[in-house]
Design a protein around this motif. Sequence first.
Motif, PDB file in Angstrom:
ATOM      1  N   LEU A 111      -1.855  -1.110   1.321  1.00 52.17           N
ATOM      2  CA  LEU A 111      -3.084  -0.388   0.427  1.00 52.17           C
ATOM      3  C   LEU A 111      -2.237   0.754   0.114  1.00 52.17           C
ATOM      4  CD1 LEU A 111      -5.562   1.202   0.623  1.00 52.17           C
ATOM      5  CD2 LEU A 111      -5.211   2.369   2.741  1.00 52.17           C
ATOM      6  N   GLY A 112      -0.410   0.969   0.302  1.00 51.63           N
ATOM      7  CA  GLY A 112      -0.293   1.563  -0.459  1.00 51.63           C
ATOM      8  C   GLY A 112       0.172   1.683  -1.961  1.00 51.63           C
ATOM      9  N   LEU A 113       0.460  -0.129  -1.460  1.00 49.37           N
ATOM     10  CA  LEU A 113       1.203  -0.489  -3.303  1.00 49.37           C
ATOM     11  C   LEU A 113      -0.544  -0.520  -4.388  1.00 49.37           C
ATOM     12  CD1 LEU A 113       2.755  -1.979  -4.627  1.00 49.37           C
ATOM     13  CD2 LEU A 113       2.181  -4.454  -3.358  1.00 49.37           C
ATOM     14  N   TRP A 114      -1.402  -0.619  -3.577  1.00 50.53           N
ATOM     15  CA  TRP A 114      -2.843  -0.639  -4.102  1.00 50.53           C
ATOM     16  C   TRP A 114      -3.404   0.289  -5.303  1.00 50.53           C
ATOM     17  CZ3 TRP A 114      -3.855  -6.045  -6.225  1.00 50.53           C
ATOM     18  CH2 TRP A 114      -4.363  -6.825  -5.363  1.00 50.53           C
ATOM     19  N   LEU A 115      -3.535   1.444  -4.415  1.00 50.22           N
ATOM     20  CA  LEU A 115      -3.579   2.475  -4.418  1.00 50.22           C
ATOM     21  C   LEU A 115      -2.666   3.305  -5.793  1.00 50.22           C
ATOM     22  CD1 LEU A 115      -4.682   4.695  -1.387  1.00 50.22           C
ATOM     23  CD2 LEU A 115      -6.317   3.113  -2.903  1.00 50.22           C
ATOM     24  N   ALA A 116      -1.415   2.787  -6.039  1.00 53.99           N
ATOM     25  CA  ALA A 116      -0.339   3.091  -6.776  1.00 53.99           C
ATOM     26  C   ALA A 116      -0.527   2.790  -7.627  1.00 53.99           C
ATOM     27  CB  ALA A 116       1.091   2.840  -6.028  1.00 53.99           C
ATOM     28  N   MET A 117      -1.012   1.021  -7.960  1.00 54.84           N
ATOM     29  CA  MET A 117      -1.445   0.390  -9.289  1.00 54.84           C
ATOM     30  C   MET A 117      -2.477   1.529  -9.643  1.00 54.84           C
ATOM     31  SD  MET A 117      -0.352  -3.440  -8.029  1.00 54.84           S
ATOM     32  CE  MET A 117      -0.856  -4.282  -9.699  1.00 54.84           C
ATOM     33  N   TRP A 118      -3.601   1.413  -8.575  1.00 52.06           N
ATOM     34  CA  TRP A 118      -5.056   1.364  -9.008  1.00 52.06           C
ATOM     35  C   TRP A 118      -4.682   2.778 -10.467  1.00 52.06           C
ATOM     36  CZ3 TRP A 118      -8.340   5.518  -6.433  1.00 52.06           C
ATOM     37  CH2 TRP A 118      -9.557   5.606  -6.854  1.00 52.06           C
ATOM     38  N   GLY A 119      -4.175   3.876  -9.757  1.00 53.66           N
ATOM     39  CA  GLY A 119      -3.457   5.278 -10.134  1.00 53.66           C
ATOM     40  C   GLY A 119      -2.967   4.741 -11.538  1.00 53.66           C
ATOM     41  N   ALA A 120      -1.714   4.206 -11.858  1.00 54.17           N
ATOM     42  CA  ALA A 120      -1.447   3.951 -12.858  1.00 54.17           C
ATOM     43  C   ALA A 120      -1.724   3.256 -14.159  1.00 54.17           C
ATOM     44  CB  ALA A 120      -0.178   3.183 -12.889  1.00 54.17           C
ATOM     45  N   VAL A 121      -2.975   2.438 -13.445  1.00 57.37           N
ATOM     46  CA  VAL A 121      -3.427   2.326 -14.479  1.00 57.37           C
ATOM     47  C   VAL A 121      -5.502   2.842 -14.559  1.00 57.37           C
ATOM     48  CG1 VAL A 121      -6.043   0.316 -14.926  1.00 57.37           C
ATOM     49  CG2 VAL A 121      -3.785  -0.499 -13.894  1.00 57.37           C
ATOM     50  N   THR A 122      -5.449   3.957 -14.053  1.00 52.00           N
ATOM     51  CA  THR A 122      -6.190   4.889 -14.826  1.00 52.00           C
ATOM     52  C   THR A 122      -5.576   6.323 -15.414  1.00 52.00           C
ATOM     53  OG1 THR A 122      -7.534   4.947 -12.218  1.00 52.00           O
ATOM     54  CG2 THR A 122      -7.652   6.867 -13.429  1.00 52.00           C
ATOM     55  N   VAL A 123      -4.785   6.785 -15.309  1.00 49.30           N
ATOM     56  CA  VAL A 123      -3.362   7.127 -15.925  1.00 49.30           C
ATOM     57  C   VAL A 123      -3.298   6.425 -17.066  1.00 49.30           C
ATOM     58  CG1 VAL A 123      -1.538   8.923 -16.311  1.00 49.30           C
ATOM     59  CG2 VAL A 123      -2.541   8.803 -14.059  1.00 49.30           C
ATOM     60  N   LEU A 124      -2.987   6.283 -17.454  1.00 49.43           N
ATOM     61  CA  LEU A 124      -2.273   5.053 -18.573  1.00 49.43           C
ATOM     62  C   LEU A 124      -4.098   4.670 -19.750  1.00 49.43           C
ATOM     63  CD1 LEU A 124      -0.021   1.843 -17.831  1.00 49.43           C
ATOM     64  CD2 LEU A 124       0.097   4.644 -19.044  1.00 49.43           C
ATOM     65  N   ALA A 125      -4.928   4.315 -18.943  1.00 49.54           N
ATOM     66  CA  ALA A 125      -6.571   4.371 -19.365  1.00 49.54           C
ATOM     67  C   ALA A 125      -7.165   6.026 -20.251  1.00 49.54           C
ATOM     68  CB  ALA A 125      -7.086   4.200 -18.535  1.00 49.54           C
ATOM     69  N   GLY A 126      -5.971   7.068 -19.323  1.00 54.48           N
ATOM     70  CA  GLY A 126      -6.542   8.387 -19.707  1.00 54.48           C
ATOM     71  C   GLY A 126      -6.102   8.936 -20.928  1.00 54.48           C
ATOM     72  N   LEU A 127      -5.059   8.005 -20.826  1.00 54.74           N
ATOM     73  CA  LEU A 127      -3.456   8.633 -22.460  1.00 54.74           C
ATOM     74  C   LEU A 127      -4.218   8.077 -23.316  1.00 54.74           C
ATOM     75  CD1 LEU A 127      -0.228   9.039 -19.841  1.00 54.74           C
ATOM     76  CD2 LEU A 127      -1.903  10.560 -20.687  1.00 54.74           C
TER      77      LEU A 127
END
Length: 294
Positions: free
Chosen positions: A71-87
């Motif tokens: 779960l931690g790995l998937w949450l980290a990947m989701w957070g990274a993709v979300t931040v990149l999409a926002g930037l």
Amino acid sequence: MTPVLIITVISCLMFIMSLSLIYRALRDPATSRVLDRLGESQGPLTEKNLSMAWLDRAFLQAGLGRPSQRLGLWLAMWGAVTVLAGLLGGWAYFLIFLVLPPLLLRLYVSWRYQRRVRRMVEQLPQLLDHCVRSLKAGRTLADAVLHAIESSSDPLKSSISRVSRNVQLGVSLPDAVEDFAELYERDEFRMFALGLKVNHRYGGSASELLENLILLIRERDQGARKLRAMTGETRITAVVLAVLPLFVGGYFMLTNPSYLTKVWNDPSGQHMLLTALAMQIIGCLGLWRMVRSI
């Protein structure tokens, strides 16, 4: 923007690597032995600690296993993709990637659970019929149920095999079936567990009880099929009314994308589109509740 993006990507990668190291440390045998000794010193676990997490429960119901190990790995990947999409795309893409993946995951898990449990209910009368034949052949009730579980087919076999495991661990058969019924939350499984509990406590003819349960489940299934056939027009109408605005918006985006862009750039157009979106969501929820109440 480029230095900020590079720093953000590096930070996300370092965070993912740290989670991977923590996961490997927890999976280490020496660490597991230390944690086991610490758990023994804490005494018996409470019922709250033994209860299944809602995410693990939903994934088990859908037949997807336990997601908590990664779960931690998937949450980290989701957070990274979300931040990149926002930037890269702005706040609109940030909100889309923040809300859309959990929503799609929830819909997929719910759809898979409904399809799987429907198939399990269809297979339940065959399992009960196998139990009746085993009882008439001279087996005990527990042996008949366990033998029927081994002879059943997926997805019911893989799901109800938890009953066999619990019985091997010393749990009584009625309690094991009740645990299975509470996991999948279906009245047919609850009736099966209740019948076993009544027979275990008060005795009686188990074969006759199971035969009546088979008849009841088949009558419920026949009634549900008739209800779906009678309300098919209403459900199709609800789906068309819910999907039609989305198709109209997609048609405008394909044929004249500048039109919606101009509307969105205008303040009054933004209010109009957001109001239409809110009304669409409220309408879909209302139609969904109406269809579920039939």
